[in-house]
Design a protein around this motif. Sequence first.
Motif, PDB file in Angstrom:
ATOM      1  N   ILE A  21       0.854  -1.185   0.000  1.00 60.36           N
ATOM      2  CA  ILE A  21       0.000   0.000   0.000  1.00 60.36           C
ATOM      3  C   ILE A  21       0.888   1.233   0.000  1.00 60.36           C
ATOM      4  CG2 ILE A  21      -1.793   1.266   1.235  1.00 60.36           C
ATOM      5  CD1 ILE A  21      -2.657  -1.395   2.471  1.00 60.36           C
ATOM      6  N   ASN A  22       0.680   2.104  -0.970  1.00 56.08           N
ATOM      7  CA  ASN A  22       1.521   3.287  -1.133  1.00 56.08           C
ATOM      8  C   ASN A  22       1.010   4.459  -0.293  1.00 56.08           C
ATOM      9  OD1 ASN A  22       2.972   1.883  -3.103  1.00 56.08           O
ATOM     10  ND2 ASN A  22       1.602   2.584  -4.730  1.00 56.08           N
ATOM     11  N   ARG A  76     -19.563 -12.862  -2.986  1.00 60.35           N
ATOM     12  CA  ARG A  76     -20.032 -11.555  -2.521  1.00 60.35           C
ATOM     13  C   ARG A  76     -20.577 -11.694  -1.108  1.00 60.35           C
ATOM     14  NH1 ARG A  76     -21.193 -11.329  -8.045  1.00 60.35           N
ATOM     15  NH2 ARG A  76     -20.341  -9.461  -9.067  1.00 60.35           N
ATOM     16  N   ALA A  77     -20.394 -10.658  -0.297  1.00 61.02           N
ATOM     17  CA  ALA A  77     -20.896 -10.658   1.077  1.00 61.02           C
ATOM     18  C   ALA A  77     -21.541  -9.308   1.355  1.00 61.02           C
ATOM     19  CB  ALA A  77     -19.765 -10.923   2.072  1.00 61.02           C
ATOM     20  N   LEU A  78     -22.837  -9.322   1.688  1.00 67.36           N
ATOM     21  CA  LEU A  78     -23.586  -8.092   1.936  1.00 67.36           C
ATOM     22  C   LEU A  78     -23.414  -7.098   0.785  1.00 67.36           C
ATOM     23  CD1 LEU A  78     -22.926  -7.515   5.755  1.00 67.36           C
ATOM     24  CD2 LEU A  78     -24.890  -8.609   4.659  1.00 67.36           C
ATOM     25  N   GLY A  79     -23.386  -7.625  -0.440  1.00 71.01           N
ATOM     26  CA  GLY A  79     -23.268  -6.769  -1.609  1.00 71.01           C
ATOM     27  C   GLY A  79     -21.858  -6.326  -1.923  1.00 71.01           C
ATOM     28  N   CYS A  80     -20.872  -6.799  -1.175  1.00 75.84           N
ATOM     29  CA  CYS A  80     -19.484  -6.385  -1.378  1.00 75.84           C
ATOM     30  C   CYS A  80     -18.736  -7.463  -2.170  1.00 75.84           C
ATOM     31  CB  CYS A  80     -18.802  -6.152  -0.034  1.00 75.84           C
ATOM     32  SG  CYS A  80     -19.654  -4.933   0.990  1.00 75.84           S
ATOM     33  N   SER A  81     -17.852  -7.026  -3.046  1.00 74.88           N
ATOM     34  CA  SER A  81     -17.152  -7.946  -3.939  1.00 74.88           C
ATOM     35  C   SER A  81     -15.670  -8.022  -3.608  1.00 74.88           C
ATOM     36  CB  SER A  81     -17.305  -7.491  -5.391  1.00 74.88           C
ATOM     37  OG  SER A  81     -18.663  -7.460  -5.765  1.00 74.88           O
ATOM     38  N   PRO A  82     -15.106  -9.226  -3.550  1.00 77.53           N
ATOM     39  CA  PRO A  82     -13.652  -9.367  -3.360  1.00 77.53           C
ATOM     40  C   PRO A  82     -12.925  -9.035  -4.654  1.00 77.53           C
ATOM     41  CG  PRO A  82     -14.673 -11.517  -3.641  1.00 77.53           C
ATOM     42  CD  PRO A  82     -15.790 -10.520  -3.600  1.00 77.53           C
ATOM     43  N   PRO A  83     -11.605  -8.832  -4.600  1.00 78.67           N
ATOM     44  CA  PRO A  83     -10.855  -8.355  -5.777  1.00 78.67           C
ATOM     45  C   PRO A  83     -10.919  -9.278  -6.982  1.00 78.67           C
ATOM     46  CG  PRO A  83      -9.383  -8.948  -3.953  1.00 78.67           C
ATOM     47  CD  PRO A  83     -10.764  -8.904  -3.395  1.00 78.67           C
ATOM     48  N   LYS A  84     -11.038 -10.577  -6.779  1.00 82.80           N
ATOM     49  CA  LYS A  84     -11.070 -11.488  -7.929  1.00 82.80           C
ATOM     50  C   LYS A  84     -12.285 -11.218  -8.813  1.00 82.80           C
ATOM     51  CE  LYS A  84      -8.409 -15.403  -6.117  1.00 82.80           C
ATOM     52  NZ  LYS A  84      -8.435 -16.846  -5.802  1.00 82.80           N
ATOM     53  N   ARG A  89      -5.666  -6.760  -9.226  1.00 79.40           N
ATOM     54  CA  ARG A  89      -4.522  -7.493  -8.676  1.00 79.40           C
ATOM     55  C   ARG A  89      -3.497  -6.574  -8.042  1.00 79.40           C
ATOM     56  NH1 ARG A  89      -2.357 -11.639 -13.073  1.00 79.40           N
ATOM     57  NH2 ARG A  89      -1.709  -9.664 -14.029  1.00 79.40           N
ATOM     58  N   ASP A  90      -3.843  -5.302  -7.901  1.00 80.80           N
ATOM     59  CA  ASP A  90      -2.983  -4.316  -7.232  1.00 80.80           C
ATOM     60  C   ASP A  90      -3.755  -3.800  -6.020  1.00 80.80           C
ATOM     61  OD1 ASP A  90      -2.084  -1.602  -6.485  1.00 80.80           O
ATOM     62  OD2 ASP A  90      -0.687  -1.831  -8.157  1.00 80.80           O
ATOM     63  N   ILE A  91      -3.168  -3.888  -4.831  1.00 77.98           N
ATOM     64  CA  ILE A  91      -3.880  -3.541  -3.613  1.00 77.98           C
ATOM     65  C   ILE A  91      -4.261  -2.055  -3.579  1.00 77.98           C
ATOM     66  CG2 ILE A  91      -1.848  -3.018  -2.190  1.00 77.98           C
ATOM     67  CD1 ILE A  91      -3.283  -4.581   0.092  1.00 77.98           C
ATOM     68  N   ASN A  92      -3.480  -1.203  -4.215  1.00 80.23           N
ATOM     69  CA  ASN A  92      -3.808   0.225  -4.259  1.00 80.23           C
ATOM     70  C   ASN A  92      -5.031   0.487  -5.131  1.00 80.23           C
ATOM     71  OD1 ASN A  92      -1.307   1.549  -2.860  1.00 80.23           O
ATOM     72  ND2 ASN A  92      -0.464   0.027  -4.258  1.00 80.23           N
ATOM     73  N   THR A  93      -5.091  -0.193  -6.260  1.00 79.26           N
ATOM     74  CA  THR A  93      -6.258  -0.072  -7.132  1.00 79.26           C
ATOM     75  C   THR A  93      -7.500  -0.593  -6.434  1.00 79.26           C
ATOM     76  OG1 THR A  93      -4.788  -0.455  -9.018  1.00 79.26           O
ATOM     77  CG2 THR A  93      -7.150  -0.579  -9.440  1.00 79.26           C
ATOM     78  N   TYR A  94      -7.343  -1.694  -5.705  1.00 84.03           N
ATOM     79  CA  TYR A  94      -8.462  -2.260  -4.953  1.00 84.03           C
ATOM     80  C   TYR A  94      -8.936  -1.296  -3.875  1.00 84.03           C
ATOM     81  CZ  TYR A  94     -10.972  -5.490  -1.821  1.00 84.03           C
ATOM     82  OH  TYR A  94     -11.910  -6.099  -1.023  1.00 84.03           O
ATOM     83  N   ALA A  95      -7.999  -0.682  -3.154  1.00 82.97           N
ATOM     84  CA  ALA A  95      -8.373   0.262  -2.095  1.00 82.97           C
ATOM     85  C   ALA A  95      -9.151   1.441  -2.671  1.00 82.97           C
ATOM     86  CB  ALA A  95      -7.126   0.743  -1.363  1.00 82.97           C
ATOM     87  N   GLN A  96      -8.718   1.940  -3.806  1.00 82.38           N
ATOM     88  CA  GLN A  96      -9.413   3.067  -4.429  1.00 82.38           C
ATOM     89  C   GLN A  96     -10.773   2.635  -4.976  1.00 82.38           C
ATOM     90  OE1 GLN A  96      -6.744   5.497  -6.996  1.00 82.38           O
ATOM     91  NE2 GLN A  96      -5.095   4.314  -6.063  1.00 82.38           N
ATOM     92  N   TRP A  97     -10.830   1.430  -5.531  1.00 83.00           N
ATOM     93  CA  TRP A  97     -12.112   0.922  -6.043  1.00 83.00           C
ATOM     94  C   TRP A  97     -13.107   0.724  -4.911  1.00 83.00           C
ATOM     95  CZ3 TRP A  97     -14.631  -3.579  -4.727  1.00 83.00           C
ATOM     96  CH2 TRP A  97     -15.805  -3.847  -5.458  1.00 83.00           C
ATOM     97  N   LEU A  98     -12.667   0.111  -3.801  1.00 80.38           N
ATOM     98  CA  LEU A  98     -13.613  -0.150  -2.719  1.00 80.38           C
ATOM     99  C   LEU A  98     -14.115   1.153  -2.105  1.00 80.38           C
ATOM    100  CD1 LEU A  98     -12.572   0.149   0.508  1.00 80.38           C
ATOM    101  CD2 LEU A  98     -11.065  -1.701  -0.201  1.00 80.38           C
ATOM    102  N   ALA A  99     -13.256   2.181  -2.065  1.00 84.56           N
ATOM    103  CA  ALA A  99     -13.702   3.476  -1.554  1.00 84.56           C
ATOM    104  C   ALA A  99     -14.794   4.056  -2.452  1.00 84.56           C
ATOM    105  CB  ALA A  99     -12.535   4.438  -1.438  1.00 84.56           C
ATOM    106  N   ARG A 100     -14.562   4.041  -3.764  1.00 84.31           N
ATOM    107  CA  ARG A 100     -15.572   4.566  -4.699  1.00 84.31           C
ATOM    108  C   ARG A 100     -16.873   3.783  -4.619  1.00 84.31           C
ATOM    109  NH1 ARG A 100     -11.231   4.374  -8.311  1.00 84.31           N
ATOM    110  NH2 ARG A 100     -12.179   2.579  -9.356  1.00 84.31           N
ATOM    111  N   SER A 101     -16.766   2.470  -4.519  1.00 81.22           N
ATOM    112  CA  SER A 101     -17.963   1.627  -4.584  1.00 81.22           C
ATOM    113  C   SER A 101     -18.730   1.579  -3.274  1.00 81.22           C
ATOM    114  CB  SER A 101     -17.578   0.201  -5.003  1.00 81.22           C
ATOM    115  OG  SER A 101     -16.731  -0.400  -4.036  1.00 81.22           O
ATOM    116  N   SER A 102     -18.068   1.903  -2.152  1.00 80.61           N
ATOM    117  CA  SER A 102     -18.734   1.768  -0.852  1.00 80.61           C
ATOM    118  C   SER A 102     -19.020   3.092  -0.174  1.00 80.61           C
ATOM    119  CB  SER A 102     -17.879   0.910   0.082  1.00 80.61           C
ATOM    120  OG  SER A 102     -16.697   1.596   0.470  1.00 80.61           O
ATOM    121  N   ALA A 103     -18.552   4.202  -0.736  1.00 78.20           N
ATOM    122  CA  ALA A 103     -18.730   5.501  -0.086  1.00 78.20           C
ATOM    123  C   ALA A 103     -20.206   5.878  -0.005  1.00 78.20           C
ATOM    124  CB  ALA A 103     -17.967   6.578  -0.854  1.00 78.20           C
ATOM    125  N   SER A 104     -20.581   6.532   1.081  1.00 81.36           N
ATOM    126  CA  SER A 104     -21.930   7.065   1.206  1.00 81.36           C
ATOM    127  C   SER A 104     -22.043   8.327   0.363  1.00 81.36           C
ATOM    128  CB  SER A 104     -22.231   7.391   2.670  1.00 81.36           C
ATOM    129  OG  SER A 104     -21.469   8.510   3.084  1.00 81.36           O
TER     130      SER A 104
END
Length: 301
Positions: A21-22, A76-84, A89-104
């Motif tokens: 994580i950068n 999927r769990a409670l509507g949330c998707s794992p990286p696969k 396959r990059d943890i930084n991209t995943y962190a940014q994606w999960l923020a966009r997809s889960s933000a209120s």
Amino acid sequence: MVSELKLCEPYKAVFCDNSTINLETIMRLKKRYKLYIIFIIARSGSTWLTELAKNSNVLGVPQEWFNEGWIQTEDRALGCSPPKIVGLRDINTYAQWLARSSASPCRVVGVQLSYYQLLAMQQLARVPSSAFRDITFFYLRRKNIIAQGISLYKSASSGVFHSYQSTDHSDAYLSKVAYDPDRIKETIMGLLTCESGFEKHFSDHDMTPKRFFYEDLMANPLNVLNWMDRTITGVLHPRIRTLPATTVRRLSNAGSLAWEQQFQTEFPDFCREVDARRSSLDSGDVSGPLVAGHLPISLAG
């Protein structure tokens, strides 16, 4: 204790392009969102809290986004998707994606971390502690650690951890778990290891997370949600006016209560020693005056 190198293996396997994580990622997320982390102990209502927060439309989706088991799956769990599932396959991209997809809508983003997930993230995010300034920290655990240990033992033995896993056979799996005081003791000691590990981390890093308990959540979930919102955003008036609907339910039953009473009767010295080793169980952070109009809610059963 599992080695920190071993703890990182699931993440390095999933994020095979880059598992580090950068600092840039953390700073970018802090600039765009109001971030919070809930440090959790198993069987403390964290899954129910995730669904409550998600359906509040205010607190984002504070999922165990970095759960070492789930992150390797395609479930999927409670509507949330794992990286696969989303092909990252990059943890930084995943962190940014999960923020966009889960933000209120008000740009609040949360994540839950267990003690061992925290240890792994420490190894994967070699950044200065100052990088985590302005992130709100919460700590969720359970006052009744005997009931907690019994619940975790039954779930680990049956493979049924959440009510959304329910099938025609899940209740039968739970009911077939045999009372085993030695394994219950072992489970409780494992919970204590996580608690003491968190306390050491908080002390070592000069952290003062806002503390609350499963019992607070069960007694008045609406008050807890609005308290979290105030703590994260500074908005004083309650924005969550009614308790969000959820599908998650408790798995414990009368049999679990009977086990708890039996265990406390059989091992009073052990129970006292466990209590003596725990840090304060005061709900001072969340137990102030209730927000006007938010009356305590009883969730028996």
